[in-house]
Design a protein around this motif. Sequence first.
Motif, short mmCIF file in Angstrom:
data_model
loop_
_atom_site.label_atom_id
_atom_site.label_comp_id
_atom_site.label_asym_id
_atom_site.label_seq_id
_atom_site.Cartn_x
_atom_site.Cartn_y
_atom_site.Cartn_z
N PHE A 1 0.85 -1.20 0.00
CA PHE A 1 0.00 0.00 0.00
C PHE A 1 0.88 1.24 0.00
N VAL A 2 0.54 2.19 -0.89
CA VAL A 2 1.22 3.48 -0.90
C VAL A 2 0.19 4.50 -0.42
N PHE A 3 0.41 5.03 0.79
CA PHE A 3 -0.57 5.94 1.41
C PHE A 3 -0.32 7.37 0.94
N LEU A 4 -1.37 7.99 0.41
CA LEU A 4 -1.29 9.34 -0.15
C LEU A 4 -1.80 10.37 0.86
N GLU A 5 -1.10 11.49 0.94
CA GLU A 5 -1.44 12.55 1.90
C GLU A 5 -2.49 13.52 1.37
N LYS A 6 -2.57 13.65 0.04
CA LYS A 6 -3.36 14.75 -0.54
C LYS A 6 -4.71 14.30 -1.11
N ARG A 7 -5.32 13.27 -0.51
CA ARG A 7 -6.60 12.80 -1.04
C ARG A 7 -7.69 13.87 -0.98
N TYR A 8 -7.55 14.80 -0.05
CA TYR A 8 -8.56 15.86 0.08
C TYR A 8 -8.72 16.63 -1.23
N LEU A 9 -7.70 16.59 -2.11
CA LEU A 9 -7.76 17.31 -3.38
C LEU A 9 -8.80 16.75 -4.35
N VAL A 10 -9.26 15.52 -4.11
CA VAL A 10 -10.28 14.94 -5.00
C VAL A 10 -11.66 14.88 -4.32
N GLU A 11 -11.77 15.48 -3.13
CA GLU A 11 -13.07 15.52 -2.44
C GLU A 11 -13.97 16.55 -3.12
N ALA A 12 -15.19 16.15 -3.44
CA ALA A 12 -16.14 17.04 -4.11
C ALA A 12 -16.42 18.29 -3.28
N SER A 13 -16.40 18.15 -1.93
CA SER A 13 -16.73 19.27 -1.04
C SER A 13 -15.74 20.43 -1.17
N LEU A 14 -14.54 20.15 -1.70
CA LEU A 14 -13.53 21.19 -1.87
C LEU A 14 -13.88 22.12 -3.03
N TYR A 15 -14.75 21.66 -3.92
CA TYR A 15 -15.09 22.42 -5.13
C TYR A 15 -16.60 22.61 -5.24
N PRO A 16 -17.17 23.61 -4.54
CA PRO A 16 -18.62 23.81 -4.61
C PRO A 16 -19.08 24.16 -6.03
N HIS A 17 -18.19 24.79 -6.82
CA HIS A 17 -18.48 25.10 -8.22
C HIS A 17 -17.38 24.50 -9.08
N PHE A 18 -17.71 24.21 -10.33
CA PHE A 18 -16.76 23.56 -11.26
C PHE A 18 -16.16 22.31 -10.62
N THR A 19 -17.05 21.51 -10.06
CA THR A 19 -16.63 20.32 -9.31
C THR A 19 -15.86 19.33 -10.17
N LEU A 20 -16.38 19.06 -11.38
CA LEU A 20 -15.71 18.08 -12.26
C LEU A 20 -14.28 18.51 -12.56
N LEU A 21 -14.12 19.78 -12.94
CA LEU A 21 -12.79 20.31 -13.27
C LEU A 21 -11.89 20.30 -12.05
N GLY A 22 -12.42 20.74 -10.92
CA GLY A 22 -11.64 20.79 -9.68
C GLY A 22 -11.14 19.43 -9.26
N SER B 1 -10.83 16.78 -11.13
CA SER B 1 -9.92 16.23 -12.15
C SER B 1 -8.52 16.81 -12.01
N LEU B 2 -8.43 18.13 -11.80
CA LEU B 2 -7.12 18.75 -11.60
C LEU B 2 -6.51 18.28 -10.28
N GLY B 3 -7.37 18.13 -9.26
CA GLY B 3 -6.90 17.61 -7.97
C GLY B 3 -6.33 16.21 -8.12
N SER B 4 -6.93 15.41 -8.99
CA SER B 4 -6.45 14.03 -9.19
C SER B 4 -5.06 14.02 -9.84
N VAL B 5 -4.77 15.05 -10.65
CA VAL B 5 -3.43 15.14 -11.27
C VAL B 5 -2.37 15.34 -10.19
N PHE B 6 -2.65 16.24 -9.23
CA PHE B 6 -1.71 16.48 -8.12
C PHE B 6 -1.58 15.23 -7.24
#
Length: 482
Positions: A120-141, A143-148
Motif C-alpha cells: 500500500f502506498v498511502f497518499l497525503e493529498k486525497r482531500y484534493l479529490v473531495e467534491a466538497s472542496l469544489y462547490p463550483h466547477f466540481t468536475l474540473l476541480g 480532475s485537476l486535484g487528481s493530477v496532483f
Amino acid sequence: ACFRLLCSLLIPALFLSGILCVCLVVLLWGIRLWIQQRKKRLTSAGKDGKRPLLIAFFHPYCNAGGGGERVLWCAIRTLQKKYRNITCVVYTGDKDATGEEIVEGAFRRFNIKLTHPVKFVFLEKRYLVEASLYPHFTLLGQSLGSVFLGWEALLKCVPDIYIDSMGYAFTLPLFKYLGGCRIGCYVHYPTISTDMLSVVRNQDTRFNNAAFITNNPLFSKLKLIYYYLFAFMYGLVGSCSDVIMVNSSWTLNHILSLWRAGACTSVVYPPCDVQTFLDIPLEEEKSTSEHSIVSVGQFRPEKDHPLQIRAFAKLLKEKRRGQQPSLKLILIGGCRNQQDEERVNNLKRLCEELGVSNDVMFRINTPFEELKRHLAEATIGLHTMWNEHFGIGVVECMAAGTVILAHNSGGPKLDIVIPYEGHITGFLAENEDGYAEMMAYILSLSPEKRLQIRENARRSVHRFSDQHFEETFLLSVEPLFK
C-alpha cells in the motif's frame, strides 16, 4: 504598413512560442528521465534475482465498501493467481487504516481472500479529490486535484503497469508520458457523459444541476460550453490508455463516443459474489403476513434514497386503506465520510416527515452475513439510481432470490433486468408513482408466481460471477503484460 507591422509582431511571437514549446518538451523529457532513475533506485530484485513486475492500482478510497472496491480486490486476486513474479500496489488515501486492516476489511465485506501480500502506498493529498472542496466547477476541480494526487503517487512509487480502477482519467497521461508505464483503466462511470450534457441542454434540475442554473438560460448555455470543453479534455486523456475496460453496455456507449478508442475497449462485467447468494435456499415464502423491501447501495446522492422512501410512504398509504400485510423498508449501505452520515440523518428526517420512521430501518456498513440474511428474508429488492452504470446491488438481490425492482435506465435496463430465455427476471420503474404501483403489483402476485420470477432471475445472473469476471479481465489486460 499594416502587413509589415503584423509580420513584425507575428514572427517574434511564433519564434517565442517555438522556444517555449521546445523548453517544455525538454523539461518533460528531463522529468521523465529523473523519474526513471528514481524508479531504479526504489525497486529491488526479488529472491530469484529478477525484479518483480510492479502493477499499481490507483484507488484513493480502497477501504470503502462499494462495488468499485469489489472490482479492485477481485482484479488483484485474479492477477496474483495468474502471474507469479508480480507485486501489486494500491495507491490509497485511507490513512486511518493499516494495510492489514484494509485487506481484512476486503475479506469481511466481500469474502475475497488474497493469495499474496499487497503493497500500500498511502497518499497525503486525497482531500484534493473531495467534491466538497469544489462547490463550483466540481468536475474540473476534482480532475485537476487528481493530477496532483497522481503526481504524489508517481513520486512515491513508479510502477511498470498502471491501472486506474476508480475513474481518475486525468492521471493517465501523467503515468504514461512521465512515468513510462503501460496504461490500463477500468471505467465504472464516465466522469462526464452525453446524458449529463442532455440534462444541462434540456435545463433539467438534478442533484448535479442546480435549480438556479436550470432557471437561467444564460447560465445553462455557459454550463453547456464548460461541459463540452471538459468532455473534449476527458476524451484526450482517456485515449492515452493501452487497455480500457468498461463495466456495462451503457458505459461502453459513452466511452466509445468520448474516448474514441474502440480497438482497445471491452466490456468486463464487474464481479458479483453470486455464488454466495445462490447458496441461500430458494423456498416458497413462509409468511404472507409480513414483507420486507430491501435496498442495497452506498448512501450517495445519485443513489436517490429519498425516492425509495417517498415511494414506500405512498405504498403504505394505499396499503393501510385495505389493511394489507405489514411492510418494512430496509436501507442497507456504506457511509464513506461525514457527508454520507449527514445524508443518512436527512433521510431519517424525511421518514419522520412522511410518518414512516417505524417502518424504515437503516443498516450502515453492515457485515456480509447480516446483508445475506436481510436479502434472504426480503420479498422485493429495490434500486432507484438513474443511469446506474452497472448495478452490483441489483445482481446481488436477484441472486439472493428477491424480486428486483430497479430503475428503467443504465445497466439494469440494458444488461441485468432483461428477459432470460424468454422469461421475466424482474421489474423496472422511473418515478415515485411508478415505484409505488410496481411494488403494490409485486406484492399482489401469488407466492408461486413470485417464486417463478425469482428462479428466472437466479438463472440469469451466472454471467456476472467472479469466474466470468476473472476470464474476461485476464483476456483484456493481456496486452499490458506483453
